[in-house]
Write an enzyme that holds these catalytic residues in place. Structure first.
Site, PDB file in Angstrom:
ATOM      1  N   ASP A  14       3.028  -9.842  -4.868  1.00 17.80           N
ATOM      2  CA  ASP A  14       3.655  -9.184  -5.585  1.00 17.80           C
ATOM      3  C   ASP A  14       4.905  -8.430  -4.863  1.00 17.80           C
ATOM      4  OD1 ASP A  14       4.049  -7.130  -8.000  1.00 17.80           O
ATOM      5  OD2 ASP A  14       3.084  -5.688  -6.710  1.00 17.80           O
ATOM      6  N   ASP A  16       6.992  -5.203  -5.879  1.00 19.38           N
ATOM      7  CA  ASP A  16       6.828  -3.753  -5.950  1.00 19.38           C
ATOM      8  C   ASP A  16       5.539  -3.077  -5.586  1.00 19.38           C
ATOM      9  OD1 ASP A  16       7.916  -1.063  -6.890  1.00 19.38           O
ATOM     10  OD2 ASP A  16       7.048  -1.222  -8.954  1.00 19.38           O
TER      11      ASP A  16
HETATM   12 MG   LIG Z   1       2.900  -3.945  -7.754  1.00 19.30          MG
END
Ligand SMILES: [Mg+2]
Length: 241
Positions: A14, A16
């Protein structure tokens, strides 16, 4: 050496909250957009968007239009969907969503993108060890953020908000985006590891049958990450090196 099962040949990150510290940028952009809209509508006595509670409950991790719609619903406000061509800031779901995106891009241009250095070291180590790497993020700005951060070349594939729309992939907690990431790297889920900081993200990793799910705890939710499907939880990827 990477803290992973022997079967692992690929890593799905992932972005962010795992690779980049962009959560605060998003929260600030949502707040500015919603507060401008609410002030315009209700005058100075408006109730502002709460950058923590409203952000976590209504917008975090969702696709942009879903976030806009979801927060407005919580205030009993219904707006027309409008179209992607609506001017940024128009009082439609699309218009307000475009405004939020404009603000994010402005902020990233002004301030650059901050990275989690431990994560960057980890990605490099994984590649040196011969593992394939992909970014899997709901953000429609993933490519711009990776470029601005100077780490785009650390990944063999990218599945993001743009790809998801094109291929009609369900968002997290559905496993679809991570499955597409593994496929783009040419490996089955039984050889791919998911790295996630969101509850919906570790849930997606568990649902997809991935060999290992690493929960990254940035906000003190280690237990919740475990109960949602993380096989292990670390505060920083550095701990796995
Ligand atoms: Mg995230």
């Amino acid at each position: 050496m990477l803290g992973l099962p022997d079967a692992a040949t690929a890593c799905l990150f992932d972005m962010d909250g795992v690779l980049t510290r962009t959560a605060t940028v998003h929260a600030a952009a949502w707040k500015q957009m919603f507060d401008d809209f609410l002030r315009e509508r209700d005058g100075d006595s408006f109730t502002p968007f709460d950058q923590e509670a409203d952000y976590d409950t209504y917008v975090d991790g969702k696709r942009r239009e879903d976030g806009t719609r979801s927060f407005l619903e919580s205030r009993g406000i219904e707006l027309p969907e409008g179209s992607p061509d609506d001017p940024a800031g128009a009082a439609t779901i699309n218009g307000l969503s475009s405004r939020k995106n404009e603000l994010v891009l402005d902020k990233l241009r002004e301030n650059g993108v901050e990275l989690y250095d431990g994560s960057v070291r980890y990605v490099r180590a994984a590649r040196e060890a011969g593992l394939r790497t992909a970014v899997v993020s709901s953000s429609a700005n993933t490519a711009q953020v990776l470029d601005a951060a100077g780490i785009a070349d650390l990944f063999d594939a990218r599945v993001d908000g743009v790809t998801a729309k094109e291929h009609d992939l369900a968002g997290k907690p559905a496993p679809d985006m991570f499955l597409a990431g593994a496929e783009a790297l040419g490996v089955p889920p039984s050889q791919a590891v998911v790295f996630e900081d969101a509850l919906s993200g570790v849930q997606a990793g568990r649902a997809g049958g991935f060999v290992f799910v690493v929960g990254v705890d940035r906000v003190g939710q280690a237990e919740a990450l475990k109960s949602h499907g993380a096989d292990t939880v670390v505060k920083d990827l550095e701990e796995l090196l």
